[in-house]
Structures are given as C-alpha cells and as structure tokens.
Design a protein around this motif. Sequence first.
Motif, mmCIF file in Angstrom:
data_model
loop_
_atom_site.group_PDB
_atom_site.id
_atom_site.type_symbol
_atom_site.label_atom_id
_atom_site.label_comp_id
_atom_site.label_asym_id
_atom_site.label_seq_id
_atom_site.Cartn_x
_atom_site.Cartn_y
_atom_site.Cartn_z
ATOM 1 N N MET A 1 0.859 -1.186 0.000
ATOM 2 C CA MET A 1 0.000 0.000 0.000
ATOM 3 C C MET A 1 0.893 1.233 0.000
ATOM 4 O O MET A 1 1.719 1.417 0.890
ATOM 5 C CB MET A 1 -0.934 -0.021 1.208
ATOM 6 N N CYS A 2 0.731 2.087 -1.015
ATOM 7 C CA CYS A 2 1.639 3.207 -1.275
ATOM 8 C C CYS A 2 0.993 4.545 -0.931
ATOM 9 O O CYS A 2 -0.209 4.734 -1.166
ATOM 10 C CB CYS A 2 2.036 3.218 -2.751
ATOM 11 N N LEU A 3 1.807 5.470 -0.438
ATOM 12 C CA LEU A 3 1.314 6.795 -0.070
ATOM 13 C C LEU A 3 1.393 7.798 -1.222
ATOM 14 O O LEU A 3 0.749 8.843 -1.167
ATOM 15 C CB LEU A 3 2.106 7.349 1.123
ATOM 16 N N PHE A 4 2.187 7.476 -2.256
ATOM 17 C CA PHE A 4 2.376 8.407 -3.364
ATOM 18 C C PHE A 4 1.885 7.788 -4.670
ATOM 19 O O PHE A 4 2.078 6.585 -4.905
ATOM 20 C CB PHE A 4 3.837 8.818 -3.469
ATOM 21 N N PRO A 5 1.296 8.605 -5.557
ATOM 22 C CA PRO A 5 0.616 8.050 -6.740
ATOM 23 C C PRO A 5 1.534 7.416 -7.773
ATOM 24 O O PRO A 5 1.088 6.583 -8.559
ATOM 25 C CB PRO A 5 -0.111 9.270 -7.334
ATOM 26 N N PHE A 6 2.816 7.791 -7.796
ATOM 27 C CA PHE A 6 3.725 7.244 -8.809
ATOM 28 C C PHE A 6 4.341 5.909 -8.391
ATOM 29 O O PHE A 6 4.983 5.251 -9.200
ATOM 30 C CB PHE A 6 4.838 8.250 -9.131
#
Length: 379
Positions: free
Chosen positions: A138-143
Amino acid sequence: MRIAMVAGEASGDLLAAHLIEALKQRYPDAEFVGIGGPRMCAAGFVSWWPAERLAVMGYVDVLRRLPELLGIRRQLLQRLKESPPDIFIGVDAPDFNLPVELKLRCSGVRTMHYVSPSIWAWRGHRVKGIGRAAEHVMCLFPFEPEIYRQHGIPATFVGHPLADVFPLEDQRATARELLQLEPDQEIVAVLPGSREGEVGRLAGTYVKTMRQLAFVRPDVHFLVPLITRATREMFEHALHAEGAGHLSVRLMFGHAHDAMAAADTVLVASGTATLEAALLKRSMVISYKVGKMTYRLAKWLSYLPWVGLPNILAREFVVPELLQDDATPEKLAAALLAWLEDPEARKHVAHRFEAMHLSLRQNNAEKAAAVVAGMLGRA
C-alpha cells in the motif's frame, strides 16, 4: 478475525491506528495484535512489546541494540507461527518488517506492507525483495504502484494521511492570529530538522543565512520551531556564536505547522517537513547537509535529480534545492529573497501545491482498509 501488525515509529503508529479504526467498521469483532504504539493501543490494539523498543537512530544504535531487536523479531515470529493471524501488515519500518513478512509468507500467512520504502529515490534493487516478502504493497504516493507493477508486484495508491488532515484552504491569517503576528509582517519560517545531527550540521549555516537576508530585508521576522530542548539549545548557541542577537527571531517549542502556515516563505531541511510545507501551500527553499562520504554514497545510489518530496511529486524543480556545498548562506539567502520579492511566483507555486494536495487526498484510512478487506476476501 485476527489481524497482526507491527509499527515501530510514531508516524507508523498514527497510520496503523487510523487503519485499525477503519477496519473495525468492517470487522467489529476483529482482534488486532503485534507491536504498536499508544495510538494503536487506544484504538484497541494489543501490543506484545512497546513500539519504542524498535526505534533506533543511526548505524551505531542499530549495532548496539541488534541482539535485542533480533530477539524481539524471533519471539514475534514464534508467536505468530504458533497462532497464525488471518493477515500480517507491516507498517513502514522495512528493515524490521520485511524479514518478518517473508518468513510468515513462507509459512502460509498472508502479508502486506503499508508505506513503500523509498524505491523511487534509490536504485531499485530492493523491489524484488519487497515483492518476495509482501503479497501487496500500500503506497502513499501516486507514482509508486507503477514501479511495483513493472516488477509484477501488486500495489495500490491509498493516498497520504497528511493530505486528509491538512486543510485545503490557506491558513495564513489563522496562524498569524494564533501566534500574535501582524497581518502584513514579512515572515520566514526556518526549520533546521528534528534530529540533533541535522540541527548540528545546519544551525550555523541557517543563522548566517538569516543574517544575510535581514541585511537586505531588515524588517523580516524569523520563526524557528524546534522539537527538543537539546535542538533549541544548539540553535541558541549558533545564534550567539554568529553574533545574531540583533535578529528578530522567535524560537518555538514545536508548532512547526503554525510557523510554516504563518510564513511568507520557508527555509527547510529535506524530509517530511517539505511535504508539510507544500500541503500548507508555502513556497520554500530545501537544503540539507550530511557527511562527505554519506553524500557521495547517496549521490551514487540515487537515480532521481530531486531530493525534496514536492519536487519528486511534481517531477520537476518547483522549488529550489541547495544541498551540501551549494547550501551556503549566500545562496540560501538569495533563494529566499527571490520568493519574498515575487508574490506572483509564491501564488503560482501555491496553486501547484493545491493540485498536489488534492491528488494525495484520498481518504487514506478508508482506502487502505478497503485494500486489506480485498486481501482478506481473496483468502
């Protein structure tokens, strides 16, 4: 339903606490166990060890406490293997969590990692290792998800929690009223970092920068938020050593967000504070200094031209970065002066940061809970 989690720092504790609360809406009878901090415990988490036992600072501290950390990890794995959870979620702390995730996954436990390590800043040799340990990131940044997809690793952008917390509207007037500052006063916020090492390396340079700027703008007022008594004393010593007692300076215990919100522009050490300044829609000058060998190693490992999160998210130099030998008082003062003398440029960057804020505002906890629920559903 039994969900195991490990969070080892204050930021991870907050992230995990919000996730627990969102998961409880979906699974009211769920049990949450593992290692967590006070916010997680307040949300109903049962912590087998206090999270601060995992907190280490620097290589020396890691080596000194390595036997204790390995012992905790060994006991944690034993407990989780004896009574396997439905899922294990490692919250940040990759050096501790990824080996736990790998061993649990090999024993048949579903695993997730929450908060991608900075694979976008350093050479991506760690990506495959993360993929072996965690079934989903699960990532906090869109890229970030696209980087994982290129390696065949499932990943989801869940938004950044700070974007949910920070208001979209400009808080300058409110912050100035709170800090009892004049509405038309020219203010620069100066943030030399939160750790003693950071402040020790930057305090002298920042004070000289303040002197240079005040020579050209004699009415400028500086707000310097510092977290601990030790860092405050270090900055006070730098002010005295540089003969800067004549400057208009307010040293503050905490209140970094208020200081940045009240400011016209910000001088900030590279780190999370740069993202916070962007979410407050403030122009800034980013700087950093480390040891010479550390800097050379970082330059060799890094494959991005930016170090500040606002520039990384924008994929261009929206705000200046002056690092290492370039972080001179003359250059820093000139960059700050450029912002102060150009209100239109400050307004333009504020619009850029507003769009960035909207892209990161995703109702983080609820979106993360939906991803976890999807994993549990597939189980």
